[in-house]
Write a protein that holds these residues in place. Structure first.
Motif, PDB file in Angstrom:
ATOM      1  N   SER A 139      -6.967  -9.429   4.127  1.00 40.53           N
ATOM      2  CA  SER A 139      -5.771  -8.966   3.291  1.00 40.53           C
ATOM      3  C   SER A 139      -4.107  -9.829   3.086  1.00 40.53           C
ATOM      4  O   SER A 139      -4.513 -10.682   2.268  1.00 40.53           O
ATOM      5  N   ASP A 140      -4.104 -10.005   4.104  1.00 38.15           N
ATOM      6  CA  ASP A 140      -2.746 -11.049   4.020  1.00 38.15           C
ATOM      7  C   ASP A 140      -2.799 -12.947   4.082  1.00 38.15           C
ATOM      8  O   ASP A 140      -1.976 -13.268   3.170  1.00 38.15           O
ATOM      9  N   ALA A 141      -3.988 -12.655   4.401  1.00 41.54           N
ATOM     10  CA  ALA A 141      -4.284 -14.295   4.800  1.00 41.54           C
ATOM     11  C   ALA A 141      -4.743 -14.327   3.445  1.00 41.54           C
ATOM     12  O   ALA A 141      -4.937 -15.838   2.887  1.00 41.54           O
ATOM     13  N   ASP A 142      -5.503 -14.008   2.218  1.00 40.05           N
ATOM     14  CA  ASP A 142      -6.650 -13.986   0.913  1.00 40.05           C
ATOM     15  C   ASP A 142      -4.254 -14.060  -0.423  1.00 40.05           C
ATOM     16  O   ASP A 142      -4.321 -14.427  -0.854  1.00 40.05           O
ATOM     17  N   ARG A 143      -3.737 -12.592   0.304  1.00 40.63           N
ATOM     18  CA  ARG A 143      -2.189 -12.950  -0.181  1.00 40.63           C
ATOM     19  C   ARG A 143      -2.347 -14.407  -0.370  1.00 40.63           C
ATOM     20  O   ARG A 143      -1.251 -14.446  -1.504  1.00 40.63           O
ATOM     21  N   ARG A 144      -1.707 -14.397   0.612  1.00 38.10           N
ATOM     22  CA  ARG A 144      -1.076 -15.685   0.553  1.00 38.10           C
ATOM     23  C   ARG A 144      -1.707 -17.220   0.002  1.00 38.10           C
ATOM     24  O   ARG A 144      -0.910 -17.727  -0.465  1.00 38.10           O
ATOM     25  N   GLU A 161      -3.725 -16.817  -2.604  1.00 37.61           N
ATOM     26  CA  GLU A 161      -3.439 -17.002  -3.729  1.00 37.61           C
ATOM     27  C   GLU A 161      -1.938 -17.349  -4.274  1.00 37.61           C
ATOM     28  O   GLU A 161      -1.626 -17.729  -4.878  1.00 37.61           O
ATOM     29  N   ASP A 162      -1.010 -16.687  -3.434  1.00 39.64           N
ATOM     30  CA  ASP A 162       0.954 -17.403  -3.965  1.00 39.64           C
ATOM     31  C   ASP A 162       0.255 -19.142  -3.175  1.00 39.64           C
ATOM     32  O   ASP A 162       1.266 -19.386  -4.723  1.00 39.64           O
ATOM     33  N   VAL A 163      -0.498 -19.258  -3.072  1.00 34.25           N
ATOM     34  CA  VAL A 163      -0.278 -20.950  -2.485  1.00 34.25           C
ATOM     35  C   VAL A 163      -0.684 -21.565  -3.040  1.00 34.25           C
ATOM     36  O   VAL A 163      -0.965 -23.087  -4.548  1.00 34.25           O
ATOM     37  N   LEU A 164      -2.101 -20.408  -4.305  1.00 30.45           N
ATOM     38  CA  LEU A 164      -2.527 -21.232  -5.511  1.00 30.45           C
ATOM     39  C   LEU A 164      -2.253 -20.767  -6.503  1.00 30.45           C
ATOM     40  O   LEU A 164      -2.165 -22.303  -7.892  1.00 30.45           O
ATOM     41  N   ALA A 165      -1.520 -20.122  -6.766  1.00 25.17           N
ATOM     42  CA  ALA A 165      -0.486 -20.086  -7.802  1.00 25.17           C
ATOM     43  C   ALA A 165       0.235 -20.986  -7.947  1.00 25.17           C
ATOM     44  O   ALA A 165       0.655 -21.258  -8.795  1.00 25.17           O
ATOM     45  N   ARG A 166       0.980 -21.090  -6.665  1.00 25.30           N
ATOM     46  CA  ARG A 166       1.848 -22.285  -7.357  1.00 25.30           C
ATOM     47  C   ARG A 166       1.215 -24.267  -7.296  1.00 25.30           C
ATOM     48  O   ARG A 166       2.491 -24.695  -8.028  1.00 25.30           O
ATOM     49  N   LEU A 167       0.228 -24.053  -6.898  1.00 29.53           N
ATOM     50  CA  LEU A 167      -0.590 -25.581  -6.481  1.00 29.53           C
ATOM     51  C   LEU A 167      -0.751 -25.297  -8.062  1.00 29.53           C
ATOM     52  O   LEU A 167      -0.920 -26.437  -9.099  1.00 29.53           O
ATOM     53  N   ARG A 168      -1.125 -24.638  -8.846  1.00 30.11           N
ATOM     54  CA  ARG A 168      -1.560 -24.263 -10.418  1.00 30.11           C
ATOM     55  C   ARG A 168      -0.121 -24.161 -11.164  1.00 30.11           C
ATOM     56  O   ARG A 168      -0.332 -23.861 -12.894  1.00 30.11           O
ATOM     57  N   SER A 192      -2.592 -21.913   3.352  1.00 34.90           N
ATOM     58  CA  SER A 192      -1.876 -20.875   3.636  1.00 34.90           C
ATOM     59  C   SER A 192      -1.243 -20.295   5.059  1.00 34.90           C
ATOM     60  O   SER A 192      -0.318 -19.603   5.053  1.00 34.90           O
ATOM     61  N   VAL A 193      -1.671 -21.501   6.063  1.00 35.85           N
ATOM     62  CA  VAL A 193      -1.192 -20.944   7.848  1.00 35.85           C
ATOM     63  C   VAL A 193       0.217 -21.737   7.730  1.00 35.85           C
ATOM     64  O   VAL A 193       0.633 -21.782   8.531  1.00 35.85           O
ATOM     65  N   LEU A 194       0.678 -22.541   6.663  1.00 42.51           N
ATOM     66  CA  LEU A 194       2.653 -22.939   6.320  1.00 42.51           C
ATOM     67  C   LEU A 194       2.758 -22.445   5.776  1.00 42.51           C
ATOM     68  O   LEU A 194       3.559 -22.252   6.327  1.00 42.51           O
ATOM     69  N   ALA A 195       2.285 -21.413   5.229  1.00 40.84           N
ATOM     70  CA  ALA A 195       2.778 -20.489   4.600  1.00 40.84           C
ATOM     71  C   ALA A 195       3.895 -19.675   5.999  1.00 40.84           C
ATOM     72  O   ALA A 195       3.987 -19.807   6.600  1.00 40.84           O
TER      73      ALA A 195
END
Length: 300
Positions: A63-68, A70-77, A143-146
């Motif tokens: 869940s933590d990885a999916d949240r990260r 999604e955050d990175v994906l939102a920033r990319l978009r 996400s691993v770099l977040a």
């Protein structure tokens, strides 16, 4: 709550394992089997608790990885802010009517609008029929770099530096615990085998071994005849439980649920333990036999 379950489960497992060894030492196989089954049940229960805890931690990490992601994906978009409009963007509108581009430019604009509409239609169709896998893959890699979640309790200062060697003290502790556990297990197996193995009995000066038995039965219909029959069934069943064949073994009734048995030749210590364990390991329904006393007898 989990620690309480571990405590009671460990206590139950230790008690069941102890009684398994005790009943095996006493040659009481039925009770040893019951305690062994209880030990297996407790072990499966503890294993289930451990697995459930591991699965819960794995789900939390996912869940933590999916949240990260999604955050990175939102920033990319995120779309870039439109550039500031200048006065020279539509310079052709300020040209004189004599310019040769006053007809070509509107046609080019209309063509651009049509091509933009066609591109928008293609983009809508592609968005409806395909998924943005490339962006998701890129977001998963990034996400691993977040940065870690500040509420997760992870401190970067507590993490070992990259390329650091493993802790030797921890390795030595694990190795010592493994060696001690293996030694204890080997000692338990060897000791149990030494206690339960069949040995040659030393010759006894006595002529026979006498036993005093008491038979207790539950139920209103348990008469003296049934009590005597149960005692003889148990006695005949345990005649072949010793290393020395009991060819001459008699059982007499004394009354009030007491019975006297005489075995020839006399039994050694190991055979006494085996015969006593077989007799007290009752296999009849609503019947319990207790060896009140056992000893040697001479000719007199």
């Amino acid at each position: 709550m989990r620690r309480v379950a571990y405590f009671f489960g460990g206590a139950a497992a230790a008690g069941a394992g102890t009684y398994v060894v005790v009943y095996l030492y006493r040659w009481q196989w039925q009770r040893a089997i019951l305690c062994g089954v209880l030990l297996l049940v407790v072990e499966v229960l503890l294993l289930g608790i451990v697995l459930l805890g591991r699965l819960a931690r794995i789900e939390e990490r996912m869940s933590d990885a999916d949240r990260r992601q999604e955050d990175v994906l939102a920033r990319l978009r995120e779309k870039e802010a439109p550039a500031g409009t200048g006065g020279d963007r539509f310079r052709w509108l300020d040209d004189e009517p004599a310019s040769p581009t006053y007809v070509f430019v509107p046609v080019l604009m209309v063509t651009g609008v049509l091509l933009s509409g066609l591109a928008w239609l293609v983009q809508r169709i592609a968005a409806a029929t395909a998924r943005p896998t490339a962006e998701r893959r890129l977001a998963g890699r990034l996400s691993v770099l977040a940065a870690p979640d500040p509420d997760g309790g992870t401190d970067l200062d507590d993490l070992p530096p990259p390329g650091a060697r493993p802790d030797r003290a921890h390795t030595l502790r694990v190795l010592a615990a493994g060696v001690v556990g293996s030694a204890l297990l080997a000692a338990l197996v060897v000791g149990l085998a030494d206690l339960t193995q069949t040995r040659e009995e030393e010759a006894s000066d006595s002529e026979a071994t006498s036993l005093l038995l008491r038979v207790d039965m539950r139920g209103a219909d348990m008469t003296a005849e049934r009590q005597s029959l149960a005692a003889r069934q148990l006695w005949e069943r345990c005649r072949d439980s010793t290393s020395v064949p009991l060819n001459r073994a008699s059982l007499g009734e004394l009354g009030d649920g007491l019975f006297a048995g005489v075995v020839r030749p006399a039994l050694g210590d190991h055979d006494r333990m085996r015969l006593r364990g077989c007799l007290e390991d009752t296999g009849l329904d609503r019947t319990h036999l207790t060896v009140v006393g056992i000893g040697d007898a001479d000719d007199d």
